[in-house]
Design a protein around this motif. Structure first.
Motif, PDB file in Angstrom:
ATOM      1  N   ASP A  79       0.798  -1.322   0.044  1.00 61.18           N
ATOM      2  CA  ASP A  79       0.115  -0.051   0.041  1.00 61.18           C
ATOM      3  C   ASP A  79       0.869   1.263  -0.119  1.00 61.18           C
ATOM      4  N   THR A  80       1.839   1.298  -0.764  1.00 63.18           N
ATOM      5  CA  THR A  80       2.823   2.257  -0.766  1.00 63.18           C
ATOM      6  C   THR A  80       3.272   2.798  -2.107  1.00 63.18           C
ATOM      7  N   SER A  81       2.830   3.823  -2.648  1.00 65.46           N
ATOM      8  CA  SER A  81       3.208   4.162  -4.111  1.00 65.46           C
ATOM      9  C   SER A  81       4.476   4.434  -4.538  1.00 65.46           C
ATOM     10  N   SER A  82       5.508   4.937  -3.551  1.00 70.03           N
ATOM     11  CA  SER A  82       6.719   5.112  -3.603  1.00 70.03           C
ATOM     12  C   SER A  82       7.698   5.247  -2.342  1.00 70.03           C
ATOM     13  N   PRO A  83       8.969   5.034  -2.585  1.00 68.78           N
ATOM     14  CA  PRO A  83       9.879   4.868  -1.195  1.00 68.78           C
ATOM     15  C   PRO A  83       9.649   6.003  -0.243  1.00 68.78           C
ATOM     16  N   GLU A  84       9.604   7.378  -1.148  1.00 66.53           N
ATOM     17  CA  GLU A  84       9.315   8.471  -0.264  1.00 66.53           C
ATOM     18  C   GLU A  84       8.424   8.225   0.945  1.00 66.53           C
ATOM     19  N   GLN A  85       7.234   7.544   0.603  1.00 63.64           N
ATOM     20  CA  GLN A  85       6.091   7.486   1.406  1.00 63.64           C
ATOM     21  C   GLN A  85       6.429   6.785   2.754  1.00 63.64           C
ATOM     22  N   LEU A  86       7.513   6.240   2.680  1.00 65.61           N
ATOM     23  CA  LEU A  86       8.017   5.328   3.941  1.00 65.61           C
ATOM     24  C   LEU A  86       8.363   6.215   4.982  1.00 65.61           C
ATOM     25  N   GLU A  87       8.641   7.497   4.597  1.00 62.87           N
ATOM     26  CA  GLU A  87       9.155   8.813   5.423  1.00 62.87           C
ATOM     27  C   GLU A  87      10.324   8.231   6.476  1.00 62.87           C
ATOM     28  N   ALA A  88      11.265   7.327   6.271  1.00 66.02           N
ATOM     29  CA  ALA A  88      12.175   6.877   6.960  1.00 66.02           C
ATOM     30  C   ALA A  88      13.349   6.565   6.144  1.00 66.02           C
ATOM     31  N   ASP A  89      14.627   6.640   6.556  1.00 59.29           N
ATOM     32  CA  ASP A  89      15.801   6.610   5.669  1.00 59.29           C
ATOM     33  C   ASP A  89      16.278   5.039   5.671  1.00 59.29           C
ATOM     34  N   ILE A  90      15.513   4.286   5.370  1.00 63.94           N
ATOM     35  CA  ILE A  90      15.601   2.792   5.154  1.00 63.94           C
ATOM     36  C   ILE A  90      15.678   2.458   3.733  1.00 63.94           C
ATOM     37  N   ARG A  91      16.413   1.446   3.182  1.00 57.88           N
ATOM     38  CA  ARG A  91      16.798   1.003   2.121  1.00 57.88           C
ATOM     39  C   ARG A  91      16.020  -0.351   1.600  1.00 57.88           C
ATOM     40  N   GLN A 274       6.474  15.868  -9.128  1.00 58.16           N
ATOM     41  CA  GLN A 274       7.392  16.007 -10.211  1.00 58.16           C
ATOM     42  C   GLN A 274       8.167  17.539 -10.363  1.00 58.16           C
ATOM     43  N   GLU A 275       7.149  18.290 -10.196  1.00 60.50           N
ATOM     44  CA  GLU A 275       7.735  19.779 -10.468  1.00 60.50           C
ATOM     45  C   GLU A 275       8.393  20.032  -9.444  1.00 60.50           C
ATOM     46  N   THR A 276       8.224  19.718  -7.857  1.00 57.65           N
ATOM     47  CA  THR A 276       8.711  20.258  -6.742  1.00 57.65           C
ATOM     48  C   THR A 276       9.791  19.157  -6.178  1.00 57.65           C
ATOM     49  N   SER A 277      10.098  18.049  -6.754  1.00 56.32           N
ATOM     50  CA  SER A 277      10.839  17.022  -6.151  1.00 56.32           C
ATOM     51  C   SER A 277      10.406  16.436  -4.889  1.00 56.32           C
ATOM     52  N   THR A 278       9.093  16.287  -4.679  1.00 56.76           N
ATOM     53  CA  THR A 278       8.386  15.775  -3.570  1.00 56.76           C
ATOM     54  C   THR A 278       7.528  14.695  -3.894  1.00 56.76           C
ATOM     55  N   ASP A 279       7.059  13.877  -2.998  1.00 54.54           N
ATOM     56  CA  ASP A 279       6.240  12.710  -3.377  1.00 54.54           C
ATOM     57  C   ASP A 279       4.777  12.914  -3.301  1.00 54.54           C
ATOM     58  N   GLY A 280       4.194  12.842  -4.609  1.00 61.40           N
ATOM     59  CA  GLY A 280       2.528  12.931  -4.421  1.00 61.40           C
ATOM     60  C   GLY A 280       1.963  11.796  -5.444  1.00 61.40           C
ATOM     61  N   LEU A 289       0.324  14.541  -0.774  1.00 66.38           N
ATOM     62  CA  LEU A 289       1.677  15.011  -1.081  1.00 66.38           C
ATOM     63  C   LEU A 289       2.410  15.435   0.000  1.00 66.38           C
ATOM     64  N   THR A 290       3.949  14.643   0.226  1.00 69.06           N
ATOM     65  CA  THR A 290       4.644  14.915   1.347  1.00 69.06           C
ATOM     66  C   THR A 290       6.031  15.320   0.842  1.00 69.06           C
TER      67      THR A 290
END
Length: 294
Positions: A79-91, A274-280, A289-290
């Motif tokens: 249920d996570t559309s991109s790695p940024e949505q994890l909101e944590a520095d994990i690989r 995409q325009e602001t280098s954030t995750d939406g 958007l975060t």
């Protein structure tokens, strides 16, 4: 693809990772996989939302806030559309499995990525995988899956036929009455949430766009609840932002009538991202958007 995913889930010890402030759809999906394909731990690096925390307590679901993913044989993200949505520095390792139902962002670089954005909830996809693999769905698993379907469909307001079929199948299969499923995810509204909604209404600005009213507001928390409150006041499309230290969050909601007229909040948020280098991203009627910044 289902056979490849089922085979991957059957092997080794797994960490099932959910997005930041994980909702009931994420928790229900993770719980079902953990029970259907043991051994597995549920990992929520940035916690659960209010409803999910309540349900986790009710159902005695163990959730880890931190975990060394290198200690697992397989990482599964739901249920996570991109790695940024994890909101944590994990690989997230390359051999991970990602299961999602949002519009694909193209940001996942994993071997097994399964996304069906025609589904209202991720729990539907997890049920499909479990049925395909012949895994037993017991009563607790069914309840958790139904809870995810309920919340992600806005208690059926945004449900599609596939979700209704999945939901009724689980009701019949496990002898679950509707009031029990609804009661699982019903939580009393706290004073802080009520105050947040009132403040968001107080700060609302709006414009008339054709036959629609588009509103914006700002709050400290409870963006989704604030969006719903402003929609209840008459808005067709709502955006509510909040700031938490260096992180900002923007939640968006639209009525189904607005979506039928062509509004797709997921596309709007993805474009801004995409325009602001954030995750939406997200769905037609609900998106977010975060990012780091103001």
């Amino acid at each position: 693809m289902l056979s490849r995913i089922a085979k991957a889930l059957e092997q080794g010890r797994k960490a099932i990772v959910v997005h930041g402030n994980a909702d009931m759809d994420a928790l229900g999906s993770a719980y079902a996989i953990s029970k259907g394909f043991p051994e597995a731990d549920i990992v929520a690096p940035n916690g659960l939302d209010r409803v999910s925390r309540m349900v986790a307590d009710k159902m005695s679901v163990p959730v880890l806030e931190t975990s060394d993913l290198s200690g697992y044989d397989r990482v599964v993200v739901v249920d996570t559309s991109s790695p940024e949505q994890l909101e944590a520095d994990i690989r997230i390792p390359r051999d991970s499995v990602v299961i999602d139902h949002h519009r694909p962002t193209g940001k996942w670089e994993v071997d097994l990525f399964y996304c069906d954005d025609s589904r209202t909830s991720c729990c539907e996809i997890v049920k499909e995988i479990m049925d395909f693999a012949g895994r037993r769905i017991d009563r607790d698993v069914a309840l958790m899956l139904m809870g995810g379907m309920l919340t992600d469909s806005g208690h059926f307001q945004y449900a599609r036929p596939a979700l209704m079929r999945c939901f009724s199948d689980l009701m019949e299969r496990c002898s679950i009455d509707m009031d029990e499923a609804m009661g699982l995810v019903q939580a009393p509204v706290s004073m802080s949430e009520r105050i947040a909604m009132m403040k968001a209404i107080e700060r609302t600005r709006f414009d008339r766009v054709g036959e629609m009213i588009v509103a914006i507001s700002f709050g400290g928390s409870f963006e989704a609840s604030s969006c719903r409150a402003i929609m209840a006041a008459g808005a067709d499309v709502v955006f509510v932002g909040s700031q938490r230290d260096e992180m900002f969050r923007l939640g968006g909601r639209a009525t189904q009538e607005a979506v039928r007229k062509g509004v797709h909040l997921g596309e709007i948020m993805a474009g801004i991202g995409q325009e602001t280098s954030t995750d939406g991203g997200g769905h037609g009627g609900a998106a977010g958007l975060t990012g780091i910044g103001d």
